[in-house]
Design a protein around this motif. Structure first.
Motif, short mmCIF file in Angstrom:
data_model
loop_
_atom_site.label_atom_id
_atom_site.label_comp_id
_atom_site.label_asym_id
_atom_site.label_seq_id
_atom_site.Cartn_x
_atom_site.Cartn_y
_atom_site.Cartn_z
N ALA A 13 0.84 -1.21 0.00
CA ALA A 13 0.00 0.00 0.00
C ALA A 13 0.87 1.26 0.00
O ALA A 13 0.58 2.23 -0.70
N LEU A 16 2.30 1.56 -3.39
CA LEU A 16 1.25 1.93 -4.35
C LEU A 16 1.03 3.44 -4.31
O LEU A 16 0.95 4.10 -5.35
N GLY A 137 -4.65 -8.05 -6.62
CA GLY A 137 -4.19 -7.27 -5.46
C GLY A 137 -2.74 -7.55 -5.14
O GLY A 137 -1.92 -6.64 -4.99
N ASP A 141 0.61 -5.12 -5.64
CA ASP A 141 1.55 -4.84 -4.54
C ASP A 141 2.99 -5.15 -4.96
O ASP A 141 3.90 -4.34 -4.77
N GLY A 200 -3.19 4.32 -1.24
CA GLY A 200 -2.78 3.36 -0.21
C GLY A 200 -3.88 3.06 0.79
O GLY A 200 -4.06 1.91 1.20
N HIS A 202 -7.19 3.18 0.43
CA HIS A 202 -8.22 2.30 -0.16
C HIS A 202 -7.68 0.89 -0.38
O HIS A 202 -8.43 -0.08 -0.29
N ARG A 203 -6.38 0.76 -0.63
CA ARG A 203 -5.77 -0.57 -0.79
C ARG A 203 -5.81 -1.32 0.54
O ARG A 203 -6.11 -2.51 0.59
N ASP A 206 -9.35 -2.49 1.17
CA ASP A 206 -9.66 -3.68 0.36
C ASP A 206 -9.05 -4.95 0.95
O ASP A 206 -9.58 -6.04 0.79
N GLY A 286 -1.74 2.63 -10.31
CA GLY A 286 -2.24 3.30 -9.10
C GLY A 286 -3.40 4.22 -9.38
O GLY A 286 -4.40 4.24 -8.64
N TYR A 289 -6.64 2.10 -10.44
CA TYR A 289 -7.18 1.39 -9.27
C TYR A 289 -7.91 2.36 -8.33
O TYR A 289 -9.04 2.12 -7.90
N THR A 290 -7.26 3.51 -8.03
CA THR A 290 -7.82 4.42 -7.03
C THR A 290 -8.99 5.22 -7.58
O THR A 290 -9.98 5.43 -6.88
N SER A 293 -11.88 3.09 -7.48
CA SER A 293 -12.29 2.80 -6.08
C SER A 293 -13.19 3.91 -5.54
O SER A 293 -13.91 3.72 -4.56
#
Length: 393
Positions: A13, A16, A137, A141, A200, A202-203, A206, A286, A289-290, A293
């Motif tokens: 995270a 990321l 995921g 990472d 990070g 939100h990672r 998750d 990154g 993904y974010t 999210s």
């Protein structure tokens, strides 16, 4: 979750978030502002690290305590506010992603001589491959860690060969002769603005790392992420300062590549190809993904099709880039825009920290709240100052 697995997700995270921050725009901004401010840019970096750390600690902690993504927290603070912030972040993420894909394409152009457009398509395919993989995921990472280490290692080498004036840099870091509102706003915006600070957090959400019992882990992750991004910024600044002090002139069309080429010749230029590809591709991952999210909790269908929407986000970003060409000033502009988003997002999180229905019995440390309010005030003031500077030109 097992402690070892917990640690792996935490580092992932942090990388990321740092990888999302260290994109092509990050390289461009650092070179441009070092050329403008010289050794005094060290003060801007130091100030931005403090602002970054305060903003990130507040945001990551509140998301972990609420056990909800930022947009849901914002909607609980004021109905509809989460949709507004999501719109800003999603739009900023898309704009950033166009620049990220351009940077990755440029990297492959430098390394292999393919056109920037072909390089962009190839890079988009690599990024999509990460999300097609079943254990996306874990893949994300691992990829973030590898790319982060590669970027820092190469920047360290170029910083060393450029023979920078470290003494002057240290003095000007605390006693600057020049200052720029726009530089601070852009650097903070480019490190924790827009979607980046949430990458990070939100990672971790998750991966199931939330709640008061995990706050020490969350704190470590937030500070590690800022530390990684700041080390990279410092190395690039020192490398650029060495080149500029030696009388090197940066090419306005591609200032970051000039730093590497002037410091280490043709091999340095090839290193720049590797570093901007690594920066571009990790930021594509990154950002996609974010940004997604931020909308996935709005409808069950978005959550169900999360992977497909992330892939579509990358494809659309790539298509826009291919249609409009390399957005030369977008990388600097988007950093500043993300700087404008930060005081809104952080302000909302600070209000959420004192809403019982959001955080339950959790008590946010008063010192962290006070410092957070100072950051909101400072960033708002600098946003106004930056707009005044832009209008003045």
């Amino acid at each position: 979750m097992k402690k070892q697995n917990n640690w792996s997700v935490l580092i992932g995270a942090a990388f990321l978030m740092a990888s999302s921050a260290i994109g092509p725009g990050f390289l461009t901004q650092t070179a441009v502002f070092t050329a403008q401010l010289g050794a005094s840019f060290g003060f801007v970096i130091l100030l931005s690290v403090l602002l970054d750390a305060i903003a990130q600690l507040n945001i990551w902690r509140i998301i972990a305590i609420a056990d909800k993504p930022a947009q849901d927290i914002a909607n609980q603070v004021f109905p509809g506010l989460g949709y507004f912030i999501s719109f800003l972040v999603f739009l900023g993420g898309m704009a950033f992603n166009i620049g990220n894909i351009a940077g990755a394409g440029l990297g492959l152009n430098v390394l292999f001589g393919v056109s920037v457009g072909q390089g962009a398509i190839m890079s988009a395919i690599v990024a999509i491959g990460i999300f097609i993989y079943k254990e996306s995921g874990k893949a994300m990472d691992l990829f973030a860690k590898c790319m982060g280490c590669l970027k820092i290692g190469l920047a360290l080498y170029v910083a060393y060969v450029s023979s920078p004036p470290l003494g002057e840099a240290a003095i000007r870091a605390v006693n600057p002769t020049q200052f720029s509102f726009t530089a601070v706003l852009t650097i903070v915006g480019g490190t924790v603005g827009g979607y980046i600070t949430f990458a990070g957090a939100h990672r971790l959400l998750d991966a199931g790392i939330s709640g008061q019992e995990n706050l020490p882990v969350v704190n470590r992750g937030a500070i590690s992420a800022i530390g990684l991004a700041s080390v990279m910024r410092l190395l690039l600044f020192i490398a650029a300062l060495g080149v500029i002090t030696a009388g090197g002139k940066l090419d306005p069309a591609n200032p970051a590549s000039s730093v590497f080429k002037l410091a280490a010749g043709q091999p340095g230029y090839k290193l720049f190809g590797v570093i901007i590809w690594a920066a571009g591709i990790s930021s594509v991952v990154g950002s996609a993904y974010t940004s997604v999210s931020f909308i996935k909790s709005f409808h069950p269908m978005i959550l169900k099709r999360n992977r497909e929407i992330i892939i579509a986000f990358i494809v659309v970003s790539c298509c826009i880039f291919l249609a409009i060409g390399k957005p030369v000033n977008i990388l600097l502009a988007v950093g500043a825009i993300n700087g404008f988003i930060l005081p809104i997002a952080l302000g909302v999180m600070l209000i959420a920290a004192y809403r019982l229905k959001i955080v339950g019995g959790y008590k946010q440390p008063l010192w962290l709240t006070i410092l957070g309010i100072i950051v909101v005030g400072t960033m708002t003031w600098m946003s106004i100052g930056a707009i005044a500077q832009m209008l003045g030109h």
